[in-house]
Motif scaffolding. Structure first.
Motif, PDB file in Angstrom:
ATOM      1  N   ASP A  11     -14.750  14.408  84.933  1.00 41.84           N
ATOM      2  CA  ASP A  11     -15.001  15.844  84.834  1.00 41.84           C
ATOM      3  C   ASP A  11     -16.209  16.099  83.959  1.00 41.84           C
ATOM      4  N   LEU A  23     -10.844  23.693  87.747  1.00 38.49           N
ATOM      5  CA  LEU A  23     -11.543  23.306  88.972  1.00 38.49           C
ATOM      6  C   LEU A  23     -10.729  22.263  89.726  1.00 38.49           C
ATOM      7  N   THR A  24     -10.457  22.529  90.983  1.00 38.82           N
ATOM      8  CA  THR A  24      -9.664  21.564  91.734  1.00 38.82           C
ATOM      9  C   THR A  24     -10.550  20.764  92.675  1.00 38.82           C
ATOM     10  N   VAL A  25     -10.075  19.621  92.987  1.00 39.01           N
ATOM     11  CA  VAL A  25     -10.787  18.780  93.929  1.00 39.01           C
ATOM     12  C   VAL A  25     -10.430  19.288  95.318  1.00 39.01           C
ATOM     13  N   THR A  26     -11.421  19.603  96.098  1.00 39.66           N
ATOM     14  CA  THR A  26     -11.113  20.158  97.417  1.00 39.66           C
ATOM     15  C   THR A  26     -10.465  19.091  98.293  1.00 39.66           C
ATOM     16  N   GLN A  38      -9.691  -2.154  93.692  1.00 42.09           N
ATOM     17  CA  GLN A  38     -10.634  -1.047  93.737  1.00 42.09           C
ATOM     18  C   GLN A  38     -10.111   0.129  92.938  1.00 42.09           C
ATOM     19  N   VAL A  39     -10.888   0.594  92.007  1.00 47.00           N
ATOM     20  CA  VAL A  39     -10.519   1.755  91.207  1.00 47.00           C
ATOM     21  C   VAL A  39     -11.661   2.745  91.282  1.00 47.00           C
ATOM     22  N   ASN A  40     -11.406   3.899  91.838  1.00 46.92           N
ATOM     23  CA  ASN A  40     -12.459   4.907  91.876  1.00 46.92           C
ATOM     24  C   ASN A  40     -12.045   6.075  91.019  1.00 46.92           C
ATOM     25  N   VAL A  41     -12.984   6.635  90.329  1.00 49.14           N
ATOM     26  CA  VAL A  41     -12.667   7.605  89.302  1.00 49.14           C
ATOM     27  C   VAL A  41     -13.542   8.833  89.467  1.00 49.14           C
ATOM     28  N   ILE A  42     -12.974   9.960  89.220  1.00 53.67           N
ATOM     29  CA  ILE A  42     -13.762  11.189  89.169  1.00 53.67           C
ATOM     30  C   ILE A  42     -13.803  11.633  87.718  1.00 53.67           C
ATOM     31  N   LYS A  69     -17.438   8.974  90.201  1.00 54.13           N
ATOM     32  CA  LYS A  69     -18.082  10.151  90.770  1.00 54.13           C
ATOM     33  C   LYS A  69     -17.853  11.367  89.899  1.00 54.13           C
ATOM     34  N   VAL A 119      -7.938   4.435  83.116  1.00 52.83           N
ATOM     35  CA  VAL A 119      -7.054   4.105  84.233  1.00 52.83           C
ATOM     36  C   VAL A 119      -6.317   2.831  83.867  1.00 52.83           C
TER      37      VAL A 119
END
Lengths: 110, 743
Positions: free
Chosen positions: B94, B102-105, B88-92, B26, B78
């Motif tokens: 940038d 910028l922080t992740v809310t 399961q590996v989910n990645v953000i 994401k 990762v």
């Protein structure tokens, strides 16, 4: 129209007071610990939130995915740091306590 | 028997373990990144994410570091070594044009605008969809300021969607990025997608990408269904309300092997009563019984992805008088099948090990990827309808093929091209005393190309397509989008583009048979053609506690070159359809503010002004039955542990014009007044299940006599289409959700 505005205002007030009440419920036996958790993703965050919230004695939780920190406030009579680390491990993550504040009053302030 | 078979099927599912990793990639706004590249460091095992950012990759024995990369984003790695049970590996990722701080809310709202997409695209995820728990796609927009949903008439329960003040036929509906709910299914289609099947909805205003065709004029709405590769193992949802609606949903997903996953989704709903609260002798809402069953498959091997989806739907609507002296009955059967093939090329030329965080390395080597998508879709729709003494039977078959080639050329350029083929056959029989038969077959081959270039904070996308329609000849669709970011604080977008569509008068307006208006369809109706221009500004202002106030301003202008005018004015006893002769436009201005006021409490305020005018018999007139404005307020509060959630929505709908009443014997007013609708819901979550209860239309506002000349359903004045407000009052509902999440 005026009555509608009142209804909106009253509902907003109810929700705000609900929120305020939830946040003021702290007592002597609570403890706040920040754990560094091996979470890498949004879904990990969701898994942690969904499961750790149901650990006994849990009062509050804040997850910072970017810093990989999970801050938990819990009732020391019902659970402990060790038990919580176990709970993280059960979900497939490693956890390590990095910060530890007894009777922290201002956990909700950022 | 059928049910038992399905149960048996569900029970026989079992989970097989395998060395495979899957997850979602994401961006910072939480939007899935499609086409991102994923590979194991030091191996040649790689894959690409699908449209919603999902991926599945097999894990070779010696591999433990995953590398994620995509155009316009900083790469990420990762390390999954030594982590058991992590499948399961989910990645953000940038966006590397954004500021590092910028922080992740902490608690993202369920609705967000993709800050990175060139287009103005808003996504509603399951959090948002659950704020108004009832029932299907038509209810999914209750908490959304952009999309209006209203009843088409007072008898059939058909719902019409509006975007920018334009009717739903100008909004291209997609499911899984395939055009759907077109033609015959557009009248009742909003009810064909059960709420629990949906993973997310994307709303784009204005003309969208040329990849999915030329039909988006006011905008595009895409629905993503739950995917077998990342759904809960089993989930159930039961819903009931105080006016007799009951719904049951069940779905199950299972991985059959390393590369194969499947899921089954089931929906059944019915009304156990159909009240007549206003005492006019008619059911306020029809009884709608629906069975809906879908099965989907996901297969991935090396650089190939296959997705298949099949569903069957059967719906039966009964409306009209409670004593059945005037009856509306609509029976529908619909079958859909799609197969998507994805091939990925050129993603395997990484060579060195140990470059886990060397982003330069990643960017130099990982941006010459290409992919080929081949999408095939078929639909059969069969509808038999009776409106009192009138009959309308329609059958539509659709075949659709879309081939898309995407290529990334370095970090800043992306090129897509492809070809498409669409076939529609209509066979309609209308009985109004005598019987008329209308048949039509339309073939549309086409080709398209799209180019996206990024230069610093500026991204531009230009698309062009050319199509040949066997009824209307060749036509060209240009579309442009430009986005400019001012750091991460403001995002400006402009767009301009064309859209076309074939009018399907009877298919799309057959609910008008629930009035005794004479239907006059003009000769030689032209293909509808319009330009759409849009400008949007999104500003993010830091406020207290690290929180951010999001302000949005949007303006969209649609100008019709050709349109089939729906004339309800010239004759109060007729509905005329003829080619536009003069001006027709829609101008829509919208403002929105979003803020997490304090932890857990999120508020949205929005206001929209619509100016929609069309030339009717030589006179430029305001479009009837259209709200001139709409305001929306939503509050959401979630307790810190997310055990309780409270949602409140208030809609303030502006007034508007009614179609001209009969001058000598006016049976309705010239205008309708503004009205408000309020909804509230409480949700209590438990570890594996949750319960919710709520109320719709709390203030009990109703349009009290929606049917004109209700006593004489066979008389000239009878008209159930003069609907502008809710036809049923305060409604309470409650439901239960249960899910067995996968480990």
């Amino acid at each position: 129209m005026k009555t509608k505005i009142w209804i909106v205002a009253v509902i907003a007030l109810i929700m705000i007071s609900l929120a305020a009440e939830a946040q003021s419920k702290k007592n002597e036996n609570t403890k706040t610990v920040t754990f560094e958790v091996s979470m890498t993703c949004e879904n990990c965050q969701r898994t942690i939130e969904k499961n750790i919230a149901w650990e006994k004695g849990m009062k509050d939780m804040k997850v910072d995915l970017e810093k990989k920190l999970v801050t938990l406030t819990f009732d020391t009579r019902k659970t402990s740091e060790e038990k919580l680390i176990e709970a993280f491990e059960k979900l497939g993550y490693t956890a390590e306590a990095v910060q530890n504040n007894q009777n922290e009053k201002n956990v909700n302030k950022q | 028997m059928k049910k038992q078979l399905i149960l048996l099927f569900l029970v026989s599912f079992s989970s097989v373990s395998f060395a495979q990793v899957h997850g979602i990639i994401k961006d910072n706004a939480g939007q899935g990144i499609p086409g991102a590249h994923i590979h194991w460091l030091g191996t040649d095992v790689g894959t690409l994410s699908d449209e919603s950012g999902h991926f599945i990759i097999s894990q070779p024995n010696d591999a433990n570091t995953l590398i994620f990369s995509s155009v316009g984003f900083a790469s990420d790695t990762v390390n999954v070594a030594g982590k058991n049970n992590i499948d399961q590996v989910n990645v953000i990722l940038d966006d590397h044009t954004e500021l590092a701080e910028l922080t992740v809310t902490q608690r993202r709202s369920g609705k967000y605008v993709n800050r990175l997409a060139v287009q103005n695209m808003e996504t509603l995820n399951t959090n948002e969809l659950r704020k108004a728990a009832c029932c299907n796609l038509s209810e999914s927009f209750t908490t959304n300021p952009s999309v209006d949903v209203s009843y088409s008439d007072a008898a059939t329960g058909a719902k019409q969607i509006k975007l920018l003040g334009l009717s739903g036929s100008y909004v291209q509906m997609l499911t899984e990025n395939i055009p759907n709910l077109r033609g015959l299914s557009s009248a009742y289609g909003m009810g064909y997608i059960p709420g629990p099947w949906m993973e997310s909805i994307q709303i784009s205003k204005g003309t969208a990408s040329v990849k999915t065709g030329y039909e988006a004029i006011a905008g595009q709405i895409n629905v993503e269904y739950k995917k077998p590769q990342n759904s809960d193992r089993v989930s159930l949802n039961i819903f009931t309300n105080s006016v007799g609606r009951t719904e049951f949903n069940a779905d199950a997903a299972v991985k059959l092997s390393d590369s194969l996953a499947t899921s089954v989704m089931l929906h059944a709903s019915d009304d156990y009563m159909t009240p007549d609260d206003n005492g006019d002798g008619y059911r306020d809402l029809p009884r709608i019984r629906q069975y809906n069953l879908a099965n989907r498959w996901f297969y991935q091997k090396d650089n190939y992805i296959l997705q298949a989806f099949v569903r069957g739907l059967s719906e039966n609507r009964t409306g009209g008088k409670t004593d059945n002296s005037y009856k509306i009955g609509i029976n529908t059967e619909r079958y859909e099948l799609f197969v998507k093939n994805g091939f990925l090329f050129g993603g395997d030329e990484h060579d060195e090990e140990g470059h886990q965080h060397d982003q330069e390395h990643e960017h130099n080597h990982e941006h010459n990827l290409s992919s080929l998508g081949i999408i095939l879709n078929g639909t059969i729709h069969n509808q038999d309808a009776v409106y009192g003494a009138k009959k309308y039977d329609g059958r539509q078959n659709n075949l659709y093929l879309n081939v898309i080639y995407d290529r990334e050329m370095g970090e800043h350029h992306k090129f897509s091209a492809g070809t498409s083929f669409n076939m529609d056959t209509y066979d309609e029989i209308l009985t109004l005393g005598n019987t008329q038969n209308f048949t039509r077959t339309e073939y549309v081959p086409g080709a398209f190309a799209e180019y996206t270039v990024t230069y610093k904070d500026l991204t531009a996308m230009a698309g062009l397509r050319a199509d040949y329609n066997t009824l209307y000849g060749t036509f060209v669709t240009p579309r442009f989008h430009v986005r400019y970011n001012i750091k991460d604080r403001a995002h400006l977008r402009v767009s301009a583009g064309k859209g076309y569509r074939t009018p399907n008068i009877l298919a799309e307006n057959n609910f008008l048979l629930a009035s005794n208006r004479v239907i006059n369809i003009g000769e030689n109706l032209k293909q509808e053609e319009a330009w759409n221009f849009g400008a949007t500004a999104h500003v993010f202002i830091p406020v207290w506690g690290g929180k951010e106030l999001a302000l949005m301003g949007e303006w969209f202008y649609t100008n019709f070159i050709n349109q089939v005018v729906v004339d309800m004015d010239s004759n109060p006893h007729a509905a005329g359809f003829y080619n536009l002769n003069g001006k027709s436009y829609s101008s829509s201005l919208q403002f929105e503010a979003n803020l997490e006021v304090f932890r857990g409490f999120t508020a949205t305020l929005a206001h929209r002004i619509n100016d929609v005018k069309v030339t009717v018999m030589g006179r430029l007139r305001e479009k009837p039955l259209n709200n001139r404005s709409k305001s929306l307020i939503t509050f959401t509060y979630e307790t810190p542990l997310k055990k309780w959630q409270f949602d409140y929505t208030a809609q303030f709908n502006g007034g508007g014009r009614m179609p001209d009443p009969d001058a000598s014997n006016p049976l309705w007013e010239n205008e309708f007044k503004p009205f408000n609708i309020m909804n509230a819901q409480v949700t209590r979550n438990f570890r594996t299940w949750s319960v919710y209860a709520g109320a719709e239309n709390i203030t009990n506002f109703m349009q009290h006599h929606p049917i004109i000349d209700v006593q004489n359903p066979f008389g000239d004045n009878f008209d159930a289409s003069m609907v502008w407000g809710p036809m049923h009052g305060r409604t309470f509902y409650a439901g239960l959700r249960w899910a067995l999440t996968k480990k």
